[in-house]
Design an enzyme around this catalytic site. Structure first.
Site, PDB file in Angstrom:
ATOM      1  N   ALA A 123      39.776  20.348  35.841  1.00  0.00           N
ATOM      2  CA  ALA A 123      38.493  20.982  35.518  1.00  0.00           C
ATOM      3  C   ALA A 123      37.633  21.223  36.754  1.00  0.00           C
ATOM      4  O   ALA A 123      37.006  20.304  37.276  1.00  0.00           O
ATOM      5  CB  ALA A 123      37.737  20.102  34.518  1.00  0.00           C
ATOM      6  N   ARG A 242      50.065  26.909  42.313  1.00  0.00           N
ATOM      7  CA  ARG A 242      50.117  28.377  42.198  1.00  0.00           C
ATOM      8  C   ARG A 242      51.537  28.913  42.016  1.00  0.00           C
ATOM      9  O   ARG A 242      51.721  29.882  41.265  1.00  0.00           O
ATOM     10  CB  ARG A 242      49.403  29.028  43.394  1.00  0.00           C
ATOM     11  CG  ARG A 242      47.901  29.025  43.177  1.00  0.00           C
ATOM     12  CD  ARG A 242      47.082  29.593  44.296  1.00  0.00           C
ATOM     13  NE  ARG A 242      45.670  29.437  43.971  1.00  0.00           N
ATOM     14  CZ  ARG A 242      44.720  29.165  44.840  1.00  0.00           C
ATOM     15  NH1 ARG A 242      45.008  29.032  46.119  1.00  0.00           N
ATOM     16  NH2 ARG A 242      43.472  29.031  44.452  1.00  0.00           N
ATOM     17  N   GLU A 363      43.492  30.185  38.323  1.00  0.00           N
ATOM     18  CA  GLU A 363      43.853  29.478  39.569  1.00  0.00           C
ATOM     19  C   GLU A 363      43.513  30.330  40.795  1.00  0.00           C
ATOM     20  O   GLU A 363      44.236  30.362  41.785  1.00  0.00           O
ATOM     21  CB  GLU A 363      45.310  29.034  39.559  1.00  0.00           C
ATOM     22  CG  GLU A 363      45.502  27.910  38.556  1.00  0.00           C
ATOM     23  CD  GLU A 363      46.745  27.091  38.743  1.00  0.00           C
ATOM     24  OE1 GLU A 363      47.171  26.910  39.895  1.00  0.00           O
ATOM     25  OE2 GLU A 363      47.260  26.617  37.736  1.00  0.00           O
TER      26      GLU A 363
HETATM   27  C1  LIG Z   1      42.229  31.469  29.909  1.00  0.00           C
HETATM   28  C2  LIG Z   1      41.634  30.800  31.103  1.00  0.00           C
HETATM   29  C3  LIG Z   1      42.056  29.532  31.453  1.00  0.00           C
HETATM   30  C4  LIG Z   1      41.482  28.875  32.546  1.00  0.00           C
HETATM   31  N1  LIG Z   1      41.857  27.585  32.864  1.00  0.00           N
HETATM   32  C5  LIG Z   1      41.158  26.904  33.816  1.00  0.00           C
HETATM   33  C6  LIG Z   1      41.412  25.522  34.047  1.00  0.00           C
HETATM   34  O1  LIG Z   1      42.293  24.897  33.432  1.00  0.00           O
HETATM   35  N2  LIG Z   1      40.637  24.858  34.966  1.00  0.00           N
HETATM   36  C7  LIG Z   1      39.662  25.495  35.670  1.00  0.00           C
HETATM   37  O2  LIG Z   1      38.990  24.841  36.472  1.00  0.00           O
HETATM   38  N3  LIG Z   1      39.427  26.824  35.501  1.00  0.00           N
HETATM   39  C8  LIG Z   1      40.139  27.531  34.585  1.00  0.00           C
HETATM   40  N4  LIG Z   1      39.892  28.868  34.377  1.00  0.00           N
HETATM   41  C9  LIG Z   1      38.894  29.545  35.200  1.00  0.00           C
HETATM   42  C10 LIG Z   1      39.484  30.533  36.187  1.00  0.00           C
HETATM   43  O3  LIG Z   1      40.108  29.862  37.250  1.00  0.00           O
HETATM   44  C11 LIG Z   1      38.356  31.473  36.650  1.00  0.00           C
HETATM   45  O4  LIG Z   1      38.106  32.334  35.546  1.00  0.00           O
HETATM   46  C12 LIG Z   1      38.672  32.256  37.888  1.00  0.00           C
HETATM   47  O5  LIG Z   1      38.735  31.423  39.011  1.00  0.00           O
HETATM   48  C13 LIG Z   1      37.671  33.375  38.170  1.00  0.00           C
HETATM   49  O6  LIG Z   1      36.353  32.966  38.021  1.00  0.00           O
HETATM   50  P1  LIG Z   1      35.353  33.833  37.093  1.00  0.00           P
HETATM   51  O7  LIG Z   1      36.050  34.047  35.815  1.00  0.00           O
HETATM   52  O8  LIG Z   1      34.043  33.155  37.066  1.00  0.00           O
HETATM   53  O9  LIG Z   1      35.261  35.240  37.804  1.00  0.00           O
HETATM   54  P2  LIG Z   1      34.226  35.662  38.964  1.00  0.00           P
HETATM   55  O10 LIG Z   1      34.318  34.690  40.079  1.00  0.00           O
HETATM   56  O11 LIG Z   1      32.897  35.925  38.355  1.00  0.00           O
HETATM   57  O12 LIG Z   1      34.870  37.020  39.439  1.00  0.00           O
HETATM   58  C14 LIG Z   1      34.636  38.273  38.797  1.00  0.00           C
HETATM   59  C15 LIG Z   1      35.341  39.342  39.608  1.00  0.00           C
HETATM   60  O13 LIG Z   1      34.804  39.381  40.935  1.00  0.00           O
HETATM   61  C16 LIG Z   1      35.837  39.199  41.881  1.00  0.00           C
HETATM   62  N5  LIG Z   1      35.318  38.449  43.045  1.00  0.00           N
HETATM   63  C17 LIG Z   1      34.563  37.319  43.033  1.00  0.00           C
HETATM   64  N6  LIG Z   1      34.313  36.899  44.277  1.00  0.00           N
HETATM   65  C18 LIG Z   1      34.955  37.773  45.102  1.00  0.00           C
HETATM   66  C19 LIG Z   1      35.100  37.891  46.511  1.00  0.00           C
HETATM   67  N7  LIG Z   1      34.575  37.003  47.358  1.00  0.00           N
HETATM   68  N8  LIG Z   1      35.817  38.927  47.006  1.00  0.00           N
HETATM   69  C20 LIG Z   1      36.394  39.838  46.166  1.00  0.00           C
HETATM   70  N9  LIG Z   1      36.286  39.782  44.837  1.00  0.00           N
HETATM   71  C21 LIG Z   1      35.592  38.763  44.304  1.00  0.00           C
HETATM   72  C22 LIG Z   1      36.918  38.435  41.153  1.00  0.00           C
HETATM   73  O14 LIG Z   1      38.194  38.597  41.761  1.00  0.00           O
HETATM   74  C23 LIG Z   1      36.847  39.057  39.781  1.00  0.00           C
HETATM   75  O15 LIG Z   1      37.570  40.256  39.757  1.00  0.00           O
HETATM   76  C24 LIG Z   1      40.487  29.549  33.314  1.00  0.00           C
HETATM   77  C25 LIG Z   1      40.091  30.837  32.971  1.00  0.00           C
HETATM   78  C26 LIG Z   1      40.636  31.456  31.875  1.00  0.00           C
HETATM   79  C27 LIG Z   1      40.161  32.844  31.517  1.00  0.00           C
END
Ligand SMILES: Cc1cc2nc3c(=O)[nH]c(=O)nc-3n(C[C@H](O)[C@H](O)[C@H](O)COP(=O)(O)OP(=O)(O)OC[C@H]3O[C@@H](n4cnc5c(N)ncnc54)[C@H](O)[C@@H]3O)c2cc1C
Length: 386
Positions: A123, A242, A363
């Site tokens: 988490a 990964r 991830e």
């Molecule tokens: C089904 C599911 C299961 C998951 N399981 C886990 C889990 O077990 N544990 C856990 O901790 N998390 C988990 N996650 C969370 C997941 O790792 C995050 O959703 C992911 O890291 C992206 O974060 P965000 O969704 O907030 O997107 P955001 O960070 O808001 O990104 C939105 C968009 O902006 C882009 N972006 C953001 N910053 C940059 C940058 N610097 N340069 C270029 N582009 C950028 C992203 O690539 C994306 O396209 C899960 C998510 C889902 C949907």
């Protein structure tokens, strides 16, 4: 293609493939539709000792590594990317205990994880902290021999179903990212509750929930690594997990390709099987080539990790990016090969396309992976100049 597997690795792959074919494929659509958690399959995987394959022998594992984990994840994902995730996410929750757990924590949890008696989860993500993981707000305030945790984690795979959670929380906010720590929290600890189960586009057989901490007290001995090393724990864990996401992607893509090849021989148009049309043959050839390349890069990353290489961030990110982009392309093309039938829920490929999408997101999104790769390239180039 021969991946030069040892006899043991081939046995693991064959066993996972048999379970996938006989037990998972027939129920994949059911779990996709209902969103139920596939405990009955988890039990079968446990009985088959598949949770043991990547855990050290001294903790009741079979002593394999990331290659073994990837072999299982790929085979299960060919039948269902969602069900496979219950297994893979437990791996994600187990890796930090293997890498950073004290001897006591390893003895306490690894044998139970190896037996598949309990599942793990990891988490990090919060509503305001996704790609920008350093923006986490969850606090783990040191208080005597305990940490008192307050905050909310979002979208945690295996949430509510897993027993042991690695939680990244701030132990000293004044130190910024160096003030985060990784702490193990057991399900059932007072002050630890679960939010609603998310209704997702794909991987619907996996559980995704919020974790809510309200004055949740855990012993300081639950710390993984040292205080302040939470992001190091997270990054080193992702470096190793990964290739597991990459294997999930390769499995989904291979599953879709197999269905597309079979369908192309059954479906007749213009009086001939559609497989006789060069336009489709070239599509199938490209799909197969991409899947094989993705698998090769994934095994390269897994083997590099298992060989004990020090810096695996780049190869690991490359495998995840390439395999997940491949899975998205190949599953989309598989729907195309099926034509209108591919768009219908009656056929398996639309689910595979929905399942594939997540591998480009979690991830670390593929944009973030490309940043990891580019930063490492620049670092290596600067080192060469020194
Ligand atoms: C089904 C599911 C299961 C998951 N399981 C886990 C889990 O077990 N544990 C856990 O901790 N998390 C988990 N996650 C969370 C997941 O790792 C995050 O959703 C992911 O890291 C992206 O974060 P965000 O969704 O907030 O997107 P955001 O960070 O808001 O990104 C939105 C968009 O902006 C882009 N972006 C953001 N910053 C940059 C940058 N610097 N340069 C270029 N582009 C950028 C992203 O690539 C994306 O396209 C899960 C998510 C889902 C949907």
């Amino acid at each position: 293609m021969n991946y030069f597997l040892t006899e043991d690795q081939q046995m693991i792959k064959d066993l996972a493939a048999k379970i996938a074919r006989e037990k998972i494929e027939p129920v994949a659509a059911h779990f996709d539709e209902t969103g139920e958690f596939p405990w009955e399959i988890v039990k079968l995987l446990a009985q088959a000792d598949l949770f043991r394959v990547f855990i050290p022998e001294e903790y009741d594992g079979l002593g394999g590594g990331i290659v073994e984990m990837c072999l299982v994840v790929e085979e299960l994902s060919k039948a269902c990317g969602g069900i496979a995730l219950a297994y893979a996410a437990s791996g994600l929750g187990t890796i930090p205990i293997i890498l950073f757990g004290s001897e006591e924590l390893k003895k306490q949890y690894l044998p139970r994880l190896a037996a598949g008696e309990i599942l793990g989860a990891f988490a990090l993500t919060e509503p305001e902290a996704g790609s920008d993981a350093a923006a986490v707000k969850t606090r783990a305030v040191p208080d005597g021999d305990s940490f008192v945790i307050n905050g909310t984690k979002q979208w945690i795979t295996n949430g509510g179903e897993a027993f042991i959670y690695t939680v990244i929380a701030l132990t000293d906010p004044s130190r910024g990212p160096r003030g985060a720590s990784a702490v193990l929290v057991e399900k059932g600890t007072p002050g630890f509750e679960f939010g609603k189960k998310e209704d997702k586009m794909g991987i619907r057989g996996s559980a995704t929930r919020e974790l809510i901490f309200t004055d949740c007290r855990v012993p300081k001995t639950n710390l993984l690594g040292r205080e302040g090393a939470g992001f190091l724990v997270a990054m080193k864990t992702f470096d190793q997990s990964r290739p597991g996401v990459a294997s999930q992607a390769v499995g989904i893509a291979q599953g879709a390709l197999d269905k597309a090849v079979a369908y192309s021989q059954e479906r007749k148009q213009f009086g001939k099987p559609i497989s006789s049309f060069q336009g489709l043959q070239f599509m199938l050839a490209d799909m197969a080539t991409q899947v094989e390349a993705a698998r090769a890069l994934t095994f390269q990353a897994a083997r590099t990790i298992d060989a004990g290489a020090k810096n695996v961030a780049k190869i690991s990110a490359m495998a995840k990016v390439f395999a997940s982009d491949t899975a998205m392309r190949v599953t989309t093309d598989a729907v195309q090969v099926f034509g209108g039938y591919g768009y219908m829920k009656e056929y398996p490929v639309e689910k595979m396309m929905r399942d594939a999408k997540i591998t480009q997101i979690y991830e670390g999104t593929n944009q973030i992976q490309r940043e990891v790769i580019a930063l490492q390239l620049i670092k290596e180039s600067l080192q060469k100049k020194d």
